[in-house]
Design an enzyme around this catalytic site. Structure first.
Site, short mmCIF file in Angstrom:
data_model
loop_
_atom_site.label_atom_id
_atom_site.label_comp_id
_atom_site.label_asym_id
_atom_site.label_seq_id
_atom_site.Cartn_x
_atom_site.Cartn_y
_atom_site.Cartn_z
N ILE A 205 45.36 -4.53 18.18
CA ILE A 205 46.11 -5.78 18.03
C ILE A 205 45.20 -6.99 17.89
CG2 ILE A 205 48.22 -4.99 19.14
CD1 ILE A 205 47.27 -6.08 21.75
N GLN A 206 43.92 -6.84 18.16
CA GLN A 206 42.99 -7.95 17.96
C GLN A 206 41.56 -7.42 18.01
OE1 GLN A 206 43.64 -11.28 20.54
NE2 GLN A 206 42.10 -12.55 19.59
N GLY A 209 34.28 -10.47 18.69
CA GLY A 209 32.86 -10.21 18.60
C GLY A 209 32.35 -9.24 19.64
N HIS A 210 32.95 -9.23 20.85
CA HIS A 210 32.46 -8.39 21.93
C HIS A 210 33.40 -7.25 22.29
CE1 HIS A 210 29.11 -11.02 22.56
NE2 HIS A 210 29.87 -12.05 22.91
N VAL A 212 37.38 -4.95 21.27
CA VAL A 212 38.58 -4.70 20.47
C VAL A 212 39.74 -4.52 21.44
CG1 VAL A 212 39.71 -3.16 18.82
CG2 VAL A 212 37.26 -3.61 18.63
N ASP A 329 36.47 -21.61 28.12
CA ASP A 329 36.85 -21.17 26.77
C ASP A 329 38.35 -21.28 26.57
OD1 ASP A 329 36.59 -20.24 24.20
OD2 ASP A 329 36.38 -18.13 24.75
#
Length: 568
Positions: A205-206, A209-210, A212, A329
């Site tokens: 679903i997404q 960079g680090h 899945v 973040d």
């Protein structure tokens, strides 16, 4: 010609400085933005202006000179925030840099000996400008050879120490049964994570960079699975350590279920975080698909502020200590929508545990390794001005990071309110846009953000109808402006934002959200409503502020399901 600058008189003081700490010349020309005083301890060489600075985070000095019409003037001298290429140089060898003024050129240098930034060895020619004549630094005969031998000896000692520490740490890990080192400690002990045999992967679903993110099932429950590759084990450990803090459970923080290892099908096994699944997706996805009425917008805004206030709070409850935490973040991709359309803050990969007054010694956080670690932040679009120009207060970095979070919160509040149909006379908000997307587009560079948010002090536009749609013509604007103020010390705390939004959501102690704000007069620009806004706190010292965004569908029914998303 500006060469030695008369600062070599500082050199005798070097004998009094600890050999483990680099001492540099310190100077900042009037009007220069972004002081580097916090990168070291000031050392006075006498009653006059020349000063030295003893570096805290590096063994590297720097100098910046401005060459205009053949005349050089020093702009800044001091300590660098970290050792970087060029710091191994024994002397200051300037390199030309671009300057906004075509008739000027900036020269910078880095060097790694005490007071090496007091003067430059020479300025190379730039364009059609004449360069100053070469100036050889006054070096003691045999000095470079002696320094090279000293550096070689220090390198061998450090190498041997590193090997010994690594062996001792590996032995300690074996004795402790593979316990996990502290996040950011640099340890690489292997640990045995439990194999999650009952975990089932269904669909991606997404991707980030680090990690899945997958949708899946664990013991019959729909869950989100954040799968890290083996190379990202440090990111896995850092995020897991925050989720596993005692007392972190909160309705508006993404719920952590467990951690382990595994992988979908033939893919290699790796570390996993198992989190609650939020079928309505991210705040960004939701605002793109749906508009919201006044009550729903307040619910999202208030729950978001509650979650951040909880993260920032240091407290003891039921015998459990929860430290203050800076998120670092916050973005509309990292906030998820619950079934009741309230928000849950996720993606704690960059979260940092803050020092506290009531903190037990055993739970004291590891001091971040220098300014680079403190200034690390996530999505550039939501970064506070002091992070963009690297002027964040490093002396009180815990409070400074909380203030930076509040700036990001203000941009998210603006995005939420930009999709509120009740804040528009025609009840038709424009299509969703991220903060600053109208001004800078969908993928702004760091330089563009710096120019807009820092240099020009611009913020997202607050439509005049927002003031008219509420009976207090200044309430929403004040809230947002006091959250994204250019001066970090003038911003609200997250708790204060929560109190202000609660007063908006529950006017006069009401038990439910208001369906809509008081209507807007026909001419919003010339005749704002004059009545006292019942939602405004009457005895709070807190202030508030907001801005604009996009559009398409009306509020979704609570039971409606959209594409599955989870933070990464």
């Amino acid at each position: 010609m500006l060469g030695t600058l008369g600062l070599w008189t500082l050199l005798p003081a070097a004998a009094q400085v600890s050999p483990n700490r680099r001492t540099c010349v310190f100077f900042e020309a009037p009007g220069v933005r972004g002081s580097t005083k916090t990168l070291g301890e000031m050392v006075d060489a006498g009653p006059g202006p020349p000063k030295g600075i003893r570096c805290l985070y590096s063994h590297c000095c720097f100098g910046i000179w401005n060459l205009t019409h053949g005349r050089a003037q020093v702009e800044m001298q001091g300590c660098r925030d970290s050792d970087e290429p060029g710091c191994e140089s024994l002397h200051c060898d300037p390199v030309p840099r671009a300057h906004p003024n075509p008739s000027s050129t900036l020269f910078t240098c880095s060097c790694g000996t005490d007071f090496c930034n007091a003067n430059y060895s020479h300025l190379p020619p730039s364009g059609n400008q004449g360069a100053p004549g070469p100036q050889e630094p006054q070096a003691t005969p045999g000095g470079p050879v002696w320094m090279a031998l000293l550096l070689l000896g220090m390198f061998l000692v450090l190498l041997l120490s590193s090997i010994i520490l690594a062996l001792l740490q590996r032995k300690a890990c074996r004795v402790q049964g593979g316990s996990d080192p502290e996040p950011g400690s640099g340890g690489d002990c292997s640990e045995e994570l439990p194999e999650l045999a009952e975990l089932r992967f269904s669909q991606v679903i997404q991707e980030g960079g680090h990690a899945v993110v997958w949708a899946g099932r664990l013991q019959g429950e729909m869950v989100a699975i954040k799968a890290f590759p083996p190379r990202a084990v440090a990111q896995f450990r850092a995020e897991r350590a925050v989720y596993q803090l005692l007392g972190l459970q909160h309705d508006h923080i993404v719920r952590f279920i467990t951690a382990g290892q595994g992988g979908p099908g033939p893919l290699p096994s790796g570390p996993l975080l198992v989190l609650e699944l939020y079928p309505k997706g991210s705040l960004c996805h939701y605002l793109t698909q749906y508009t919201s009425d006044w009550g729903s917008s307040l619910r999202m805004a208030l729950s978001l502020a509650e979650g951040l206030a909880f993260l920032h709070e240091e407290r003891w409850q039921d015998g459990q200590y929860k430290p203050g935490i800076a998120h670092r973040d916050l973005s509309s991709q990292n906030v998820l929508i619950r079934e009741d359309r309230s928000c849950a803050i996720g993606d704690l990969g960059l979260a940092l545990v803050l020092p506290g007054l009531a903190q037990p010694p055993a739970l004291a956080p590891t001091q971040p390794r220098g300014p680079a670690a403190i200034l690390e932040a996530g999505t550039q679009r939501y970064m506070a001005p002091e992070l963009l120009d690297k002027t964040l207060d490093l002396q009180d970095w815990g409070t400074a990071l909380q203030r930076a979070d509040v700036y990001s919160l203000a941009l998210l509040l603006w995005e939420i309110l930009s999709r509120c149909s009740d804040l528009r006379p025609d009840h038709r908000p424009p299509p969703f846009q991220l903060a600053y997307e109208a001004e800078l587009g969908s993928n702004p560079s760091a330089c563009e953000l710096w120019a807009l948010a820092v240099e020009e002090r611009k913020r997202p536009n607050i439509p005049s109808t927002w003031s008219c749609s509420a009976t207090d013509p200044r309430g929403l604007r004040e809230l947002l402006e006091d959250c994204w103020d250019a001066d970090p010390e003038a911003r609200l705390t997250a708790e204060c934002v929560q109190q202000r939004l609660a007063a908006l959501a529950y006017p006069h102690g009401a038990s439910s959200f208001p369906e809509s704000p008081q209507g807007c007069p026909e001419n919003c620009l010339s005749a704002p409503a004059s009545a006292v806004f019942p939602c405004r706190p009457q005895q709070s010292s807190c202030l508030l502020s907001v801005q604009q965004g996009p559009g398409s569908r009306s509020p979704d029914p609570v039971g409606d399901t959209v594409q599955v998303y989870v933070n990464e």
